[in-house]
Motif scaffolding. Structure first.
Motif, PDB file in Angstrom:
ATOM      1  N   ASP A 168       0.863  -1.173   0.000  1.00 30.45           N
ATOM      2  CA  ASP A 168       0.000   0.000   0.000  1.00 30.45           C
ATOM      3  C   ASP A 168       0.904   1.230   0.000  1.00 30.45           C
ATOM      4  OD1 ASP A 168      -2.714   1.415   0.705  1.00 30.45           O
ATOM      5  OD2 ASP A 168      -1.254   2.137   2.185  1.00 30.45           O
ATOM      6  N   ASP A 170       0.608   4.330   0.903  1.00 31.16           N
ATOM      7  CA  ASP A 170       0.664   5.133   2.125  1.00 31.16           C
ATOM      8  C   ASP A 170       1.377   4.387   3.249  1.00 31.16           C
ATOM      9  OD1 ASP A 170      -0.628   7.315   1.014  1.00 31.16           O
ATOM     10  OD2 ASP A 170      -2.628   6.568   1.539  1.00 31.16           O
ATOM     11  N   ARG A 173       5.038   4.599   2.525  1.00 32.00           N
ATOM     12  CA  ARG A 173       5.562   5.954   2.734  1.00 32.00           C
ATOM     13  C   ARG A 173       5.785   6.253   4.207  1.00 32.00           C
ATOM     14  NH1 ARG A 173       2.777  10.322   3.878  1.00 32.00           N
ATOM     15  NH2 ARG A 173       0.812   9.308   3.262  1.00 32.00           N
ATOM     16  N   THR A 174       4.862   5.816   5.063  1.00 31.90           N
ATOM     17  CA  THR A 174       4.942   6.130   6.488  1.00 31.90           C
ATOM     18  C   THR A 174       5.546   4.997   7.320  1.00 31.90           C
ATOM     19  OG1 THR A 174       2.692   5.299   6.864  1.00 31.90           O
ATOM     20  CG2 THR A 174       2.940   7.644   6.330  1.00 31.90           C
ATOM     21  N   ASN A 221       4.325  -3.433   4.853  1.00 34.92           N
ATOM     22  CA  ASN A 221       3.774  -2.314   4.083  1.00 34.92           C
ATOM     23  C   ASN A 221       2.435  -2.627   3.418  1.00 34.92           C
ATOM     24  OD1 ASN A 221       6.224  -0.689   4.468  1.00 34.92           O
ATOM     25  ND2 ASN A 221       7.156  -2.247   3.150  1.00 34.92           N
TER      26      ASN A 221
END
Length: 267
Positions: A168, A170, A173-174, A221
């Motif tokens: 995913d 997002d 990314r985080t 992730n």
């Protein structure tokens, strides 16, 4: 009897069985031989029932069991020239099993026709596969930075598609990965995101795919529900069945005909 059975799928190991007609092949060997034997035993198979192993590339999560396998068994292991060369640097004992080919080459294994497809991934000479035979067609595409049109065209019309849904965007990314690794995963030689998988799945379902298996999900992730919902939305209005390959072995194979499925439920 025809089925697809995922032994393992994800960053810690990848391995699957495709059985069509009278022939069974293993795709990748990213689990221990002990784990493979157990998974096969659970579906009333053993390694001797396999005709061959097809490797996609040389990364550890795809060849983890190869060293022991090469010591114990004489089954042919198909790999591209580049993949084989990379393997032999670490596992020279595997040479007796290896059958080499160039990426893009086609060949036959006991009634199955195998078409290899070069893929964008950061390995020596990685490939995806289309396998035809026994009245069924499998498209197997994982570990790709993006889904090239030529690969999508080649696997269009397959009744069963295994497609990477690695991360995913997002969550990646985080998430906890260092920046260089995040960039590698999102790059053109990395891994396919849920959104990219869903986009490809839509076209493949419209081209006749009857079942789609989401594979190689990241445990850091991604999560199965996120991946499933993303592609479910894309497949809305189609007759394509959707599955998620877990990190461990599936509870039972995905049967390719309704008759076989009913027999497994009531037999």
């Amino acid at each position: 009897m025809s089925f697809y059975y995922s032994v393992a799928s994800g960053s810690s190991g990848n391995c699957a069985v495709w059985h069509a007609g009278q022939t069974s092949v293993l795709i990748d060997l990213g689990v221990s031989v002990r784990a493979l034997n157990k998974a096969l035993h659970d579906i009333d198979m053993e390694i001797g029932d396999l005709s061959a192993v097809l490797l996609t590339h040389e990364h550890t999560d795809h060849i983890k069991g190869l060293a022991t396998f090469a010591k114990k068994y004489d089954l042919p292991v198909y790999a591209t020239f580049g993949t084989a060369a990379a393997i032999l640097q670490k596992l020279p004992q595997a040479e007796k099993n290896l059958r080499t080919f160039a990426g893009g080459e086609q060949f036959d294994i006991d009634g199955l026709h195998v078409q290899s497809m070069p893929i964008p991934h950061d390995a020596a000479e990685p490939v995806a596969y289309r396998i035809d035979g026994g009245g069924h067609q499998l498209g197997y595409v994982t570990d790709v930075g993006f889904l090239p049109e030529r690969i999508q065209d080649t696997i269009s019309g397959c009744d069963t598609i295994v497609l990477e849904s690695n991360h995913d965007v997002d969550m990646l990314r985080t998430g906890p990965y260092p920046m260089y690794l995040k960039q590698r995963i999102r790059g053109k030689y990395g891994h396919l995101s849920n959104d990219e998988c869903a986009q490809g799945a839509t076209a493949l379902a419209q081209a006749g795919a009857k079942r789609l298996v989401l594979a190689h999900l990241s445990d850091k992730n991604n999560n199965p529900l996120l991946a499933l919902r993303c592609t479910q939305r894309a497949l809305r209005g189609t007759d394509c069945e959707l599955y998620v390959a877990a990190r461990g072995a599936m509870e039972q194979p995905i049967w390719l005909t309704e008759e076989e499925r009913q027999c497994s439920l009531f037999g």
